[in-house]
Design an enzyme around this catalytic site. Sequence first.
Site, PDB file in Angstrom:
ATOM      1  N   LEU A  83      35.546  39.972  41.279  1.00  0.00           N
ATOM      2  CA  LEU A  83      36.691  39.996  40.374  1.00  0.00           C
ATOM      3  C   LEU A  83      37.834  40.830  40.951  1.00  0.00           C
ATOM      4  CD1 LEU A  83      38.018  39.285  37.701  1.00  0.00           C
ATOM      5  CD2 LEU A  83      36.852  41.241  36.664  1.00  0.00           C
ATOM      6  N   ASP A 140      38.003  59.445  45.427  1.00  0.00           N
ATOM      7  CA  ASP A 140      36.776  59.619  44.652  1.00  0.00           C
ATOM      8  C   ASP A 140      37.145  59.369  43.193  1.00  0.00           C
ATOM      9  OD1 ASP A 140      34.572  60.394  43.259  1.00  0.00           O
ATOM     10  OD2 ASP A 140      34.554  62.480  43.973  1.00  0.00           O
ATOM     11  N   ALA A 154      31.667  48.273  39.270  1.00  0.00           N
ATOM     12  CA  ALA A 154      30.534  48.237  38.347  1.00  0.00           C
ATOM     13  C   ALA A 154      29.240  48.233  39.130  1.00  0.00           C
ATOM     14  CB  ALA A 154      30.603  46.986  37.467  1.00  0.00           C
ATOM     15  N   THR A 197      26.419  46.068  39.306  1.00  0.00           N
ATOM     16  CA  THR A 197      26.220  44.697  38.810  1.00  0.00           C
ATOM     17  C   THR A 197      24.841  44.116  39.152  1.00  0.00           C
ATOM     18  OG1 THR A 197      27.373  43.903  40.766  1.00  0.00           O
ATOM     19  CG2 THR A 197      28.668  44.055  38.753  1.00  0.00           C
ATOM     20  N   THR A 249      30.560  42.767  29.711  1.00  0.00           N
ATOM     21  CA  THR A 249      29.706  41.609  29.967  1.00  0.00           C
ATOM     22  C   THR A 249      29.145  40.961  28.707  1.00  0.00           C
ATOM     23  OG1 THR A 249      27.582  41.005  30.968  1.00  0.00           O
ATOM     24  CG2 THR A 249      27.798  43.258  30.294  1.00  0.00           C
ATOM     25  N   ASP A 250      28.806  39.681  28.836  1.00  0.00           N
ATOM     26  CA  ASP A 250      28.102  38.963  27.762  1.00  0.00           C
ATOM     27  C   ASP A 250      26.676  39.496  27.583  1.00  0.00           C
ATOM     28  OD1 ASP A 250      27.534  37.996  30.348  1.00  0.00           O
ATOM     29  OD2 ASP A 250      26.934  36.030  29.608  1.00  0.00           O
ATOM     30  N   TYR A 279      21.176  47.110  32.465  1.00  0.00           N
ATOM     31  CA  TYR A 279      22.561  46.735  32.812  1.00  0.00           C
ATOM     32  C   TYR A 279      23.395  46.555  31.537  1.00  0.00           C
ATOM     33  CZ  TYR A 279      26.456  43.682  34.209  1.00  0.00           C
ATOM     34  OH  TYR A 279      27.698  43.111  34.370  1.00  0.00           O
ATOM     35  N   LYS A 334      26.565  48.891  30.324  1.00  0.00           N
ATOM     36  CA  LYS A 334      27.915  48.345  30.128  1.00  0.00           C
ATOM     37  C   LYS A 334      28.384  48.608  28.690  1.00  0.00           C
ATOM     38  CE  LYS A 334      30.122  46.288  32.646  1.00  0.00           C
ATOM     39  NZ  LYS A 334      31.099  46.761  33.675  1.00  0.00           N
ATOM     40  N   TRP A 377      29.505  34.762  33.482  1.00  0.00           N
ATOM     41  CA  TRP A 377      28.961  34.327  34.779  1.00  0.00           C
ATOM     42  C   TRP A 377      30.060  33.930  35.746  1.00  0.00           C
ATOM     43  CZ3 TRP A 377      25.034  30.124  32.787  1.00  0.00           C
ATOM     44  CH2 TRP A 377      24.242  30.682  31.775  1.00  0.00           C
TER      45      TRP A 377
HETATM   46  N1  LIG Z   1      29.573  38.879  38.259  1.00  0.00           N
HETATM   47  C1  LIG Z   1      29.364  38.424  37.039  1.00  0.00           C
HETATM   48  O1  LIG Z   1      28.822  37.325  36.848  1.00  0.00           O
HETATM   49  C2  LIG Z   1      29.805  39.231  35.837  1.00  0.00           C
HETATM   50  C3  LIG Z   1      29.451  38.784  34.562  1.00  0.00           C
HETATM   51  C4  LIG Z   1      29.894  39.509  33.445  1.00  0.00           C
HETATM   52  C5  LIG Z   1      30.666  40.643  33.612  1.00  0.00           C
HETATM   53  N2  LIG Z   1      30.961  41.075  34.864  1.00  0.00           N
HETATM   54  C6  LIG Z   1      31.741  42.315  34.971  1.00  0.00           C
HETATM   55  O2  LIG Z   1      32.899  42.047  35.748  1.00  0.00           O
HETATM   56  C7  LIG Z   1      33.248  43.203  36.518  1.00  0.00           C
HETATM   57  C8  LIG Z   1      33.396  42.817  37.982  1.00  0.00           C
HETATM   58  O3  LIG Z   1      32.148  42.328  38.472  1.00  0.00           O
HETATM   59  P1  LIG Z   1      32.012  41.700  39.925  1.00  0.00           P
HETATM   60  O4  LIG Z   1      31.031  40.606  39.853  1.00  0.00           O
HETATM   61  O5  LIG Z   1      33.356  41.453  40.508  1.00  0.00           O
HETATM   62  O6  LIG Z   1      31.317  42.910  40.696  1.00  0.00           O
HETATM   63  P2  LIG Z   1      30.930  42.999  42.231  1.00  0.00           P
HETATM   64  O7  LIG Z   1      31.383  41.808  42.987  1.00  0.00           O
HETATM   65  O8  LIG Z   1      29.478  43.378  42.288  1.00  0.00           O
HETATM   66  O9  LIG Z   1      31.800  44.235  42.720  1.00  0.00           O
HETATM   67  C9  LIG Z   1      31.502  45.515  42.298  1.00  0.00           C
HETATM   68  C10 LIG Z   1      32.579  46.448  42.811  1.00  0.00           C
HETATM   69  O10 LIG Z   1      32.169  47.786  42.501  1.00  0.00           O
HETATM   70  C11 LIG Z   1      32.233  48.569  43.705  1.00  0.00           C
HETATM   71  N3  LIG Z   1      31.212  49.600  43.695  1.00  0.00           N
HETATM   72  C12 LIG Z   1      29.884  49.425  43.494  1.00  0.00           C
HETATM   73  N4  LIG Z   1      29.260  50.612  43.596  1.00  0.00           N
HETATM   74  C13 LIG Z   1      30.224  51.532  43.851  1.00  0.00           C
HETATM   75  C14 LIG Z   1      30.216  52.934  44.032  1.00  0.00           C
HETATM   76  N5  LIG Z   1      29.074  53.637  43.986  1.00  0.00           N
HETATM   77  N6  LIG Z   1      31.388  53.571  44.284  1.00  0.00           N
HETATM   78  C15 LIG Z   1      32.553  52.862  44.342  1.00  0.00           C
HETATM   79  N7  LIG Z   1      32.616  51.522  44.175  1.00  0.00           N
HETATM   80  C16 LIG Z   1      31.473  50.890  43.924  1.00  0.00           C
HETATM   81  C17 LIG Z   1      31.993  47.583  44.825  1.00  0.00           C
HETATM   82  O11 LIG Z   1      32.456  48.151  46.028  1.00  0.00           O
HETATM   83  P3  LIG Z   1      31.813  47.750  47.444  1.00  0.00           P
HETATM   84  O12 LIG Z   1      32.278  46.342  47.719  1.00  0.00           O
HETATM   85  O13 LIG Z   1      32.373  48.765  48.369  1.00  0.00           O
HETATM   86  O14 LIG Z   1      30.324  47.817  47.268  1.00  0.00           O
HETATM   87  C18 LIG Z   1      32.793  46.393  44.330  1.00  0.00           C
HETATM   88  O15 LIG Z   1      34.158  46.578  44.603  1.00  0.00           O
HETATM   89  C19 LIG Z   1      32.161  44.227  36.237  1.00  0.00           C
HETATM   90  O16 LIG Z   1      32.598  45.106  35.237  1.00  0.00           O
HETATM   91  C20 LIG Z   1      30.998  43.417  35.720  1.00  0.00           C
HETATM   92  O17 LIG Z   1      30.167  44.158  34.868  1.00  0.00           O
HETATM   93  C21 LIG Z   1      30.560  40.405  35.971  1.00  0.00           C
END
Ligand SMILES: NC(=O)c1ccc[n+]([C@@H]2O[C@H](COP(=O)([O-])OP(=O)(O)OC[C@H]3O[C@@H](n4cnc5c(N)ncnc54)[C@H](OP(=O)(O)O)[C@@H]3O)[C@@H](O)[C@H]2O)c1
Length: 286
Positions: free
Chosen positions: A16, A40, A64, A66, A105-106, A129, A133, A155
């Site tokens: 995202l 930080d 997040a 995730t 999230t859902d 998780y 959230k 998703w």
């Molecule tokens: N993916 C889904 O299907 C889904 C569904 C519902 C809701 N969401 C929500 O949508 C949002 C975005 O999700 P996404 O799928 O885009 O997530 P993602 O692709 O897993 O990306 C997570 C991000 O968090 C960073 N991160 C993780 N651990 C970290 C840490 N310890 N310190 C600093 N940065 C850290 C990662 O950085 P690095 O790249 O450096 O690791 C990355 O930029 C989240 O709030 C998630 O809960 C996602």
Amino acid sequence: MSTGNALIAGGGTGLLGQALVHVMQKQGLNVLTPGRGELDLFDARQLENIIRKNNIDLVANAVAYTGVDQAEEEQEEAFRLNRDLPGVLGQVCRDNDVCLLHYSTDYVFDGKKSIPYSTDDQPRPLSVYGRSKLAGEELLLKNPWGRLLIIRSAWLFGPFKNNFVQKIIQMAQSGQPLNVVHDQVGSPPYTLDLARYSLELVRKQTSGLFHVVNKGQASWCELASESIMCTGLSSRLNPVSSEEFPRQAKRPPYSVLDTSKFSMVTGITVRSWVQALREYVFQLQD
Ligand SMILES: NC(=O)c1ccc[n+]([C@@H]2O[C@H](COP(=O)([O-])OP(=O)(O)OC[C@H]3O[C@@H](n4cnc5c(N)ncnc54)[C@H](OP(=O)(O)O)[C@@H]3O)[C@@H](O)[C@H]2O)c1
């Protein structure tokens, strides 16, 4: 968005986060994406300095934990990123009258309903998780301010990072057998649409909790099937039940989100996930 300067927490590296950077830049915003080594996020003073120095008016939290299954084993880290971090971002944004765009999230729902979940429905998460959230949402909503936006989505699929749709297409291309769960039904959102819709909420200068996904519903199996169909490949897809495909974390069997509050506030009818998926897959093929 009065200054046009935005900061993406997390360096804009996630699925995202990258979509947000892409859409914001396309819409003419100046986007700052400090990476892990540069800022930080848990250090409120550092964050405040960056916000003030760069005249930031919008912070999007794309960070997040995730790993839905992994979170069952790493509860502390999941809560640190999904509850504590939004707490710090919230405090700094509130103190500096900055808009915070936070995502949830859902999976905060238990999936016992059979009609779409509205923002008034009571969350009852089934997993670490989901609980982490929800704790992030609750922490932010304890001290809300007029520029706090919490968007629950679901998703995600979209460009810039591997995701469910891309994995399915890669497996279909390599002729691997595809066993995909058919008894979990949700709302698949396209990251670029989600980013655009999020900015519409920011523009409306509204605040509160919203559900934002593309229109319609699908099981994982239906999403996989439609993805393969868009590529023109022929591949055998085996629908399996959640019981046949055990995972560490429990998922809601039904987590379709009702976007009517979003539409009421913005005047936008979200487009269907099938239409968005076609656009995404056709571009993947180019
Ligand atoms: N993916 C889904 O299907 C889904 C569904 C519902 C809701 N969401 C929500 O949508 C949002 C975005 O999700 P996404 O799928 O885009 O997530 P993602 O692709 O897993 O990306 C997570 C991000 O968090 C960073 N991160 C993780 N651990 C970290 C840490 N310890 N310190 C600093 N940065 C850290 C990662 O950085 P690095 O790249 O450096 O690791 C990355 O930029 C989240 O709030 C998630 O809960 C996602």
